[in-house]
Design a protein around this motif. Structure first.
Motif, PDB file in Angstrom:
ATOM      1  N   GLY A 128      23.436  38.992  18.109  1.00 22.75           N
ATOM      2  CA  GLY A 128      24.979  38.906  18.899  1.00 22.75           C
ATOM      3  C   GLY A 128      24.949  39.665  20.048  1.00 22.75           C
ATOM      4  N   MET A 129      25.769  39.394  20.945  1.00 24.72           N
ATOM      5  CA  MET A 129      25.759  40.061  22.264  1.00 24.72           C
ATOM      6  C   MET A 129      27.235  40.534  22.385  1.00 24.72           C
ATOM      7  SD  MET A 129      23.131  40.575  23.982  1.00 24.72           S
ATOM      8  CE  MET A 129      21.259  39.909  24.102  1.00 24.72           C
ATOM      9  N   SER A 130      27.766  41.873  22.815  1.00 23.36           N
ATOM     10  CA  SER A 130      29.326  41.988  23.072  1.00 23.36           C
ATOM     11  C   SER A 130      29.072  42.274  24.698  1.00 23.36           C
ATOM     12  CB  SER A 130      29.374  43.210  22.610  1.00 23.36           C
ATOM     13  OG  SER A 130      29.616  42.891  21.132  1.00 23.36           O
ATOM     14  N   ILE A 131      29.794  41.371  25.522  1.00 26.74           N
ATOM     15  CA  ILE A 131      29.751  41.662  26.796  1.00 26.74           C
ATOM     16  C   ILE A 131      31.083  41.883  27.815  1.00 26.74           C
ATOM     17  CG2 ILE A 131      29.179  40.095  28.912  1.00 26.74           C
ATOM     18  CD1 ILE A 131      27.602  38.158  27.102  1.00 26.74           C
ATOM     19  N   GLY A 132      30.985  42.986  28.681  1.00 27.09           N
ATOM     20  CA  GLY A 132      32.017  43.263  29.199  1.00 27.09           C
ATOM     21  C   GLY A 132      31.891  43.071  30.831  1.00 27.09           C
ATOM     22  N   ILE A 133      32.823  42.382  31.360  1.00 25.79           N
ATOM     23  CA  ILE A 133      32.409  41.839  32.800  1.00 25.79           C
ATOM     24  C   ILE A 133      33.819  42.731  33.723  1.00 25.79           C
ATOM     25  CG2 ILE A 133      32.352  40.034  34.396  1.00 25.79           C
ATOM     26  CD1 ILE A 133      31.829  38.321  31.941  1.00 25.79           C
ATOM     27  N   CYS A 134      33.104  43.016  34.712  1.00 26.41           N
ATOM     28  CA  CYS A 134      34.202  43.795  35.815  1.00 26.41           C
ATOM     29  C   CYS A 134      33.854  43.329  37.089  1.00 26.41           C
ATOM     30  CB  CYS A 134      34.192  45.372  35.709  1.00 26.41           C
ATOM     31  SG  CYS A 134      35.240  46.369  36.652  1.00 26.41           S
ATOM     32  N   ALA A 135      35.055  42.974  37.832  1.00 25.12           N
ATOM     33  CA  ALA A 135      34.896  42.592  39.145  1.00 25.12           C
ATOM     34  C   ALA A 135      35.012  43.946  40.273  1.00 25.12           C
ATOM     35  CB  ALA A 135      35.614  41.544  39.672  1.00 25.12           C
ATOM     36  N   PHE A 136      34.248  43.996  41.410  1.00 28.68           N
ATOM     37  CA  PHE A 136      34.591  45.336  42.088  1.00 28.68           C
ATOM     38  C   PHE A 136      34.723  44.991  43.683  1.00 28.68           C
ATOM     39  CE2 PHE A 136      29.970  44.900  41.616  1.00 28.68           C
ATOM     40  CZ  PHE A 136      29.600  45.096  42.907  1.00 28.68           C
ATOM     41  N   THR A 137      35.393  45.853  44.291  1.00 28.80           N
ATOM     42  CA  THR A 137      35.439  45.798  45.705  1.00 28.80           C
ATOM     43  C   THR A 137      34.988  47.058  46.143  1.00 28.80           C
ATOM     44  OG1 THR A 137      37.757  46.036  45.667  1.00 28.80           O
ATOM     45  CG2 THR A 137      36.994  43.934  45.880  1.00 28.80           C
ATOM     46  N   ASP A 138      35.904  48.091  46.089  1.00 25.79           N
ATOM     47  CA  ASP A 138      35.596  49.524  46.662  1.00 25.79           C
ATOM     48  C   ASP A 138      35.417  50.418  45.704  1.00 25.79           C
ATOM     49  OD1 ASP A 138      38.290  49.458  45.474  1.00 25.79           O
ATOM     50  OD2 ASP A 138      39.216  50.456  47.506  1.00 25.79           O
ATOM     51  N   GLN A 139      35.544  50.073  44.349  1.00 28.85           N
ATOM     52  CA  GLN A 139      35.149  51.085  43.443  1.00 28.85           C
ATOM     53  C   GLN A 139      33.744  51.802  43.533  1.00 28.85           C
ATOM     54  OE1 GLN A 139      36.266  47.774  42.838  1.00 28.85           O
ATOM     55  NE2 GLN A 139      37.056  47.680  40.510  1.00 28.85           N
ATOM     56  N   SER A 140      33.569  52.947  42.875  1.00 33.85           N
ATOM     57  CA  SER A 140      32.182  53.698  42.828  1.00 33.85           C
ATOM     58  C   SER A 140      31.448  52.878  41.463  1.00 33.85           C
ATOM     59  CB  SER A 140      32.225  55.155  42.458  1.00 33.85           C
ATOM     60  OG  SER A 140      32.961  55.259  41.403  1.00 33.85           O
ATOM     61  N   PHE A 141      30.309  53.001  41.410  1.00 27.59           N
ATOM     62  CA  PHE A 141      29.395  52.508  40.705  1.00 27.59           C
ATOM     63  C   PHE A 141      29.899  53.238  39.148  1.00 27.59           C
ATOM     64  CE2 PHE A 141      25.953  52.692  37.417  1.00 27.59           C
ATOM     65  CZ  PHE A 141      25.360  51.750  37.442  1.00 27.59           C
ATOM     66  N   ALA A 142      30.109  54.426  38.907  1.00 33.43           N
ATOM     67  CA  ALA A 142      30.715  54.933  37.962  1.00 33.43           C
ATOM     68  C   ALA A 142      31.961  54.382  37.369  1.00 33.43           C
ATOM     69  CB  ALA A 142      30.801  56.582  37.918  1.00 33.43           C
ATOM     70  N   GLN A 143      32.911  53.959  38.269  1.00 34.17           N
ATOM     71  CA  GLN A 143      34.083  53.468  37.993  1.00 34.17           C
ATOM     72  C   GLN A 143      33.804  51.852  37.416  1.00 34.17           C
ATOM     73  OE1 GLN A 143      36.093  53.964  41.569  1.00 34.17           O
ATOM     74  NE2 GLN A 143      37.461  55.466  41.013  1.00 34.17           N
ATOM     75  N   VAL A 144      33.088  51.196  38.149  1.00 37.37           N
ATOM     76  CA  VAL A 144      32.791  49.771  37.708  1.00 37.37           C
ATOM     77  C   VAL A 144      32.071  49.836  36.364  1.00 37.37           C
ATOM     78  CG1 VAL A 144      31.533  47.556  38.252  1.00 37.37           C
ATOM     79  CG2 VAL A 144      32.870  49.029  39.922  1.00 37.37           C
ATOM     80  N   TYR A 145      31.193  50.697  36.151  1.00 41.10           N
ATOM     81  CA  TYR A 145      30.559  50.788  34.946  1.00 41.10           C
ATOM     82  C   TYR A 145      31.395  51.146  33.695  1.00 41.10           C
ATOM     83  CZ  TYR A 145      26.920  52.403  31.591  1.00 41.10           C
ATOM     84  OH  TYR A 145      26.210  52.726  30.165  1.00 41.10           O
ATOM     85  N   GLU A 146      32.249  52.110  33.905  1.00 41.07           N
ATOM     86  CA  GLU A 146      33.199  52.596  32.803  1.00 41.07           C
ATOM     87  C   GLU A 146      34.116  51.316  32.483  1.00 41.07           C
ATOM     88  OE1 GLU A 146      35.147  54.649  30.039  1.00 41.07           O
ATOM     89  OE2 GLU A 146      33.470  55.066  31.021  1.00 41.07           O
ATOM     90  N   GLN A 147      34.479  50.719  33.503  1.00 33.29           N
ATOM     91  CA  GLN A 147      35.398  49.357  33.331  1.00 33.29           C
ATOM     92  C   GLN A 147      34.753  48.459  32.568  1.00 33.29           C
ATOM     93  OE1 GLN A 147      36.825  48.922  37.427  1.00 33.29           O
ATOM     94  NE2 GLN A 147      38.313  50.653  37.359  1.00 33.29           N
ATOM     95  N   ALA A 148      33.504  48.089  32.962  1.00 32.54           N
ATOM     96  CA  ALA A 148      32.726  46.897  32.235  1.00 32.54           C
ATOM     97  C   ALA A 148      32.339  47.525  30.836  1.00 32.54           C
ATOM     98  CB  ALA A 148      31.423  46.665  32.735  1.00 32.54           C
ATOM     99  N   ASP A 149      32.305  48.694  30.684  1.00 29.22           N
ATOM    100  CA  ASP A 149      32.073  49.364  29.335  1.00 29.22           C
ATOM    101  C   ASP A 149      33.295  49.266  28.419  1.00 29.22           C
ATOM    102  OD1 ASP A 149      30.218  50.848  27.324  1.00 29.22           O
ATOM    103  OD2 ASP A 149      31.901  52.315  27.596  1.00 29.22           O
TER     104      ASP A 149
END
Length: 333
Positions: free
Chosen positions: A290-311
């Motif tokens: 099984g897979m748990s998947i989080g998805i986050c779109a980004f424009t001006d966020q940093s990688f750390a921010q996008v990674y945290e939001q997808a997490d």
């Protein structure tokens, strides 16, 4: 009587001059022999110095295209004999790697036409056995004809295949996950920054295996590694929209997309879940992936921010029953 004496004297003078010419000729012969010996000795010293270095000294007669190699047989770098590969510039061009041919020839022609001070490139060539050889190639026009047109170019090329393979392997170790050969965190971060700087947007898909630890504890690390490698292979096969698939350690996989479209990303997530639901056995053991998947779109966020939001989106899936996907934007709706 006077005429005979004059003829005799004249003949004596001729004989004397002939003797002097013969003596001079003998001296010239000895000098030529000495110069040939010196030249041969210099060639032997040059060959001895170059043996084992992979360095080859070459010369091309530009109007004819004929090549002369001074310290190794033509074609030996690529595994050919002189009978199999003509010592000509066209043979060289024909064995350039297809991906390098145009720009290498352009660099060579630029120097011949006087646009550059020298010819200096590192490129690939095709070996007789089908493998790729890397060459550092340098040259400079050394003679011009009476009209100022280039007549001869001389240079060196050196086989750097071993060094280049070592360099590529080091680069691979620095940017690839050693188990799955996917991108590692460092390479993914570079891809993220490159994409954000070029198109300014995208989406990050965070994938975490459900209950991976229990599979690993039950069947062992070898089984766990096989499972992770199969997951990596499956992701590469079903996701054609992105070459930026990474494993960040453990059972965490991240995929970088250029698309911001939620419908398109949802379709991809559905394909991922469907593909892994179809995998029922790994190394002969029955599994339920099984897979748990989080998805986050980004424009001006940093990688750390996008990674945290997808997490965060991924963990919401975990809390709600696993084996599904969630968009970070939907958390606050």
């Amino acid at each position: 009587m006077e005429i005979k004496q004059k003829c005799s004297l004249f003949q004596a003078e001729i004989d004397k001059q002939l003797a002097e010419l013969k003596a001079q000729n003998l001296i010239l012969q000895r000098d030529n022999q000495r110069l040939r010996q010196q030249n041969s000795l210099l060639e032997q010293k040059l060959n001895a110095a170059l043996d084992g270095t992979g360095l080859c000294v070459w010369e091309q007669h530009i109007p004819s295209g004929n090549l002369t190699m001074y310290n190794m047989e033509w074609g030996s770098l690529l595994g050919y004999t002189i009978d199999e590969l003509a010592a000509h510039v066209d043979s060289w061009k024909g064995n350039l790697h297809p991906d390098d041919r145009d720009w290498v020839i352009a660099n060579f022609d630029d120097h011949i036409s006087g646009k550059t001070d020298s010819y200096d490139v590192t490129h690939r060539m095709l070996h007789k056995d089908g493998s790729v050889s890397w060459v550092s190639d340098r040259g400079r026009v050394i003679e011009f004809d009476d009209n100022g047109k280039p007549l001869r170019i001389m240079g060196t090329h050196i086989d750097i295949t071993k060094e280049k393979r070592y360099e590529l392997e080091l680069d691979k170790l620095a940017h690839r996950d050693p188990l799955t050969d996917l991108l590692n965190r460092k390479a993914l971060l570079k891809a993220f920054e490159r994409q954000r700087n070029s198109i300014g947007c995208g989406a990050l898909m965070f994938i975490d295996l459900d209950d991976f630890k229990s599979h690993n504890d039950r069947y062992g690390h070898k089984f766990g590694d096989s499972l992770l490698m199969q997951i990596a292979s499956t992701l590469q096969h079903i996701i054609e929209e992105s070459n930026n698939i990474a494993r960040l350690g453990g059972d965490e996989f991240v995929i970088l997309f250029e698309s911001l479209q939620q419908v398109e990303l949802a379709s991809i997530a559905d394909r991922v879940l469907t593909a892994f639901a179809a995998i029922t056995h790994v190394e002969g053991r029955k599994v339920n992936i099984g897979m748990s998947i989080g998805i986050c779109a980004f424009t001006d966020q940093s990688f750390a921010q996008v990674y945290e939001q997808a997490d965060q989106a991924m963990y919401k899936v975990k809390r709600q029953g696993k084996n599904a996907y969630y968009f970070y934007s939907d958390i606050f709706v």
